[in-house]
Write a protein that holds these residues in place. Structure first.
Motif, PDB file in Angstrom:
ATOM      1  N   VAL A  86      49.646  45.065  69.029  1.00  0.00           N
ATOM      2  CA  VAL A  86      50.870  44.492  69.584  1.00  0.00           C
ATOM      3  C   VAL A  86      51.845  45.600  69.991  1.00  0.00           C
ATOM      4  N   PHE A  87      51.989  46.608  69.141  1.00  0.00           N
ATOM      5  CA  PHE A  87      52.903  47.705  69.479  1.00  0.00           C
ATOM      6  C   PHE A  87      52.456  48.392  70.767  1.00  0.00           C
ATOM      7  N   ASN A  88      51.170  48.675  70.890  1.00  0.00           N
ATOM      8  CA  ASN A  88      50.672  49.369  72.072  1.00  0.00           C
ATOM      9  C   ASN A  88      50.828  48.541  73.337  1.00  0.00           C
ATOM     10  N   ALA A  89      50.777  47.206  73.201  1.00  0.00           N
ATOM     11  CA  ALA A  89      50.966  46.359  74.370  1.00  0.00           C
ATOM     12  C   ALA A  89      52.387  46.465  74.907  1.00  0.00           C
ATOM     13  N   PHE A  90      53.348  46.724  74.022  1.00  0.00           N
ATOM     14  CA  PHE A  90      54.741  46.851  74.438  1.00  0.00           C
ATOM     15  C   PHE A  90      55.075  48.292  74.829  1.00  0.00           C
ATOM     16  N   ASP A  91      54.525  49.255  74.122  1.00  0.00           N
ATOM     17  CA  ASP A  91      54.824  50.673  74.371  1.00  0.00           C
ATOM     18  C   ASP A  91      53.932  51.159  75.504  1.00  0.00           C
ATOM     19  N   THR A  92      54.386  50.943  76.738  1.00  0.00           N
ATOM     20  CA  THR A  92      53.491  51.129  77.879  1.00  0.00           C
ATOM     21  C   THR A  92      53.781  52.340  78.748  1.00  0.00           C
ATOM     22  N   ASP A  93      55.031  52.782  78.858  1.00  0.00           N
ATOM     23  CA  ASP A  93      55.343  53.744  79.919  1.00  0.00           C
ATOM     24  C   ASP A  93      56.338  54.814  79.477  1.00  0.00           C
ATOM     25  N   PRO A  94      55.864  55.901  78.914  1.00  0.00           N
ATOM     26  CA  PRO A  94      54.499  56.146  78.461  1.00  0.00           C
ATOM     27  C   PRO A  94      54.334  55.691  77.021  1.00  0.00           C
ATOM     28  N   LYS A  95      53.142  55.873  76.459  1.00  0.00           N
ATOM     29  CA  LYS A  95      52.936  55.558  75.051  1.00  0.00           C
ATOM     30  C   LYS A  95      53.520  56.704  74.228  1.00  0.00           C
ATOM     31  N   ASP A  96      54.825  56.576  73.941  1.00  0.00           N
ATOM     32  CA  ASP A  96      55.547  57.670  73.295  1.00  0.00           C
ATOM     33  C   ASP A  96      55.924  57.360  71.860  1.00  0.00           C
ATOM     34  N   GLY A  97      55.449  56.221  71.321  1.00  0.00           N
ATOM     35  CA  GLY A  97      55.762  55.881  69.948  1.00  0.00           C
ATOM     36  C   GLY A  97      57.044  55.095  69.785  1.00  0.00           C
ATOM     37  N   PHE A  98      57.646  54.636  70.901  1.00  0.00           N
ATOM     38  CA  PHE A  98      58.871  53.842  70.880  1.00  0.00           C
ATOM     39  C   PHE A  98      58.738  52.691  71.872  1.00  0.00           C
ATOM     40  N   ILE A  99      59.423  51.588  71.581  1.00  0.00           N
ATOM     41  CA  ILE A  99      59.529  50.485  72.537  1.00  0.00           C
ATOM     42  C   ILE A  99      60.952  50.497  73.088  1.00  0.00           C
ATOM     43  N   SER A 100      61.080  50.710  74.375  1.00  0.00           N
ATOM     44  CA  SER A 100      62.397  50.722  75.013  1.00  0.00           C
ATOM     45  C   SER A 100      62.814  49.296  75.361  1.00  0.00           C
ATOM     46  N   PHE A 101      64.088  49.134  75.706  1.00  0.00           N
ATOM     47  CA  PHE A 101      64.565  47.812  76.105  1.00  0.00           C
ATOM     48  C   PHE A 101      63.829  47.339  77.354  1.00  0.00           C
ATOM     49  N   TYR A 102      63.603  48.239  78.292  1.00  0.00           N
ATOM     50  CA  TYR A 102      62.865  47.875  79.518  1.00  0.00           C
ATOM     51  C   TYR A 102      61.466  47.374  79.164  1.00  0.00           C
ATOM     52  N   GLU A 103      60.757  48.112  78.316  1.00  0.00           N
ATOM     53  CA  GLU A 103      59.407  47.700  77.922  1.00  0.00           C
ATOM     54  C   GLU A 103      59.434  46.352  77.203  1.00  0.00           C
ATOM     55  N   PHE A 104      60.431  46.183  76.352  1.00  0.00           N
ATOM     56  CA  PHE A 104      60.565  44.936  75.604  1.00  0.00           C
ATOM     57  C   PHE A 104      60.754  43.753  76.553  1.00  0.00           C
ATOM     58  N   VAL A 105      61.680  43.881  77.499  1.00  0.00           N
ATOM     59  CA  VAL A 105      61.992  42.779  78.401  1.00  0.00           C
ATOM     60  C   VAL A 105      60.796  42.422  79.275  1.00  0.00           C
ATOM     61  N   VAL A 106      60.158  43.420  79.861  1.00  0.00           N
ATOM     62  CA  VAL A 106      59.043  43.150  80.772  1.00  0.00           C
ATOM     63  C   VAL A 106      57.880  42.479  80.029  1.00  0.00           C
ATOM     64  N   SER A 107      57.562  42.972  78.839  1.00  0.00           N
ATOM     65  CA  SER A 107      56.457  42.391  78.082  1.00  0.00           C
ATOM     66  C   SER A 107      56.799  41.005  77.557  1.00  0.00           C
ATOM     67  N   MET A 108      58.033  40.824  77.052  1.00  0.00           N
ATOM     68  CA  MET A 108      58.435  39.512  76.576  1.00  0.00           C
ATOM     69  C   MET A 108      58.473  38.506  77.719  1.00  0.00           C
ATOM     70  N   SER A 109      58.863  38.954  78.897  1.00  0.00           N
ATOM     71  CA  SER A 109      58.884  38.073  80.061  1.00  0.00           C
ATOM     72  C   SER A 109      57.476  37.582  80.388  1.00  0.00           C
TER      73      SER A 109
END
Length: 211
Positions: A86-109
């Motif tokens: 699940v973490f890797n599905a959200f941590d996409t660009d790049p896989k840096d060990g953090f989930i950004s707000f942008y990554e969160f919104v796009v994946s949740m959408s």
């Protein structure tokens, strides 16, 4: 995956997620909102509200892997491999060990409001972690899916009954998925094969459903 909402405070979770001493996140600009609205199914007002809730729980603007794991475990996701997926599905660009707000919104959408193709793409991304450091390779192997089905069967229990068919083991379920999806029989399932196979027989991917 209710714990993903809780991580961002969408359900009012009271869990400190920001790193101690980390700098506050940069404010959300009008251009940021427009960009997110163009790349998600959320309206501008919804994005602004999500950002307020996200920053209230994650002042740094990034969800670190360690905090994600702790909250996921509190929410009952004790299987480490499932948390990693699940973490890797959200941590996409790049896989840096953090989930950004942008990554969160796009994946949740994609997860909550996405088209069938978007949801299937997110699911594929969830499982495509067989490269170095969990990075995507663009295809799934039997080993990839076997790790997923084995982890989920231990967590969810009735994983191996799909559309009335009982599979005796995770390996049998994976064999059935590959028989349906691996059209060219090269031992790999590409995104295109995954989407086409899921549309032909939606029940066959029920055993891999995380959302």
């Amino acid at each position: 995956l209710q714990f993903l909402y809780l991580i961002a405070g969408v359900q009012g979770a009271q869990c400190p997620m920001g790193q101690q001493g980390s700098a506050p996140a940069a404010p959300l600009t009008e251009a940021d909102v427009e960009h997110l609205a163009a790349h998600s199914h959320y309206r501008a007002q919804e994005i602004e509200q999500l950002h307020k809730q996200f920053i209230s729980e994650v002042p740094s603007g990034f969800i670190p892997r360690g905090s994600f794991d702790k909250l996921a475990e509190l929410m009952g996701i004790r299987e480490g491999h499932v948390r990693e997926l699940v973490f890797n599905a959200f941590d996409t660009d790049p896989k840096d060990g953090f989930i950004s707000f942008y990554e969160f919104v796009v994946s949740m959408s994609a997860m909550t409001r996405g088209t069938p193709d978007e949801k299937l793409g997110l699911a594929f991304r969830l499982y495509d972690t067989g490269g170095p450091d969990g990075r995507p390779r663009g295809f799934l192997t039997k080993e990839d899916l076997l790790r997923v089905t084995t982890s989920l069967s231990g967590m969810l229990g009735d994983l191996l009954t799909v559309n009335g068919t009982m599979y005796s083991s995770p390996a049998d379920l994976v064999d059935a998925i590959f028989h349906e999806m691996d059209v060219n029989r090269d031992g790999k399932i590409t995104l295109q094969e995954y989407v086409a196979g899921a549309k032909r027989d939606p029940a066959i991917v029920q055993g891999l459903a995380l959302f």
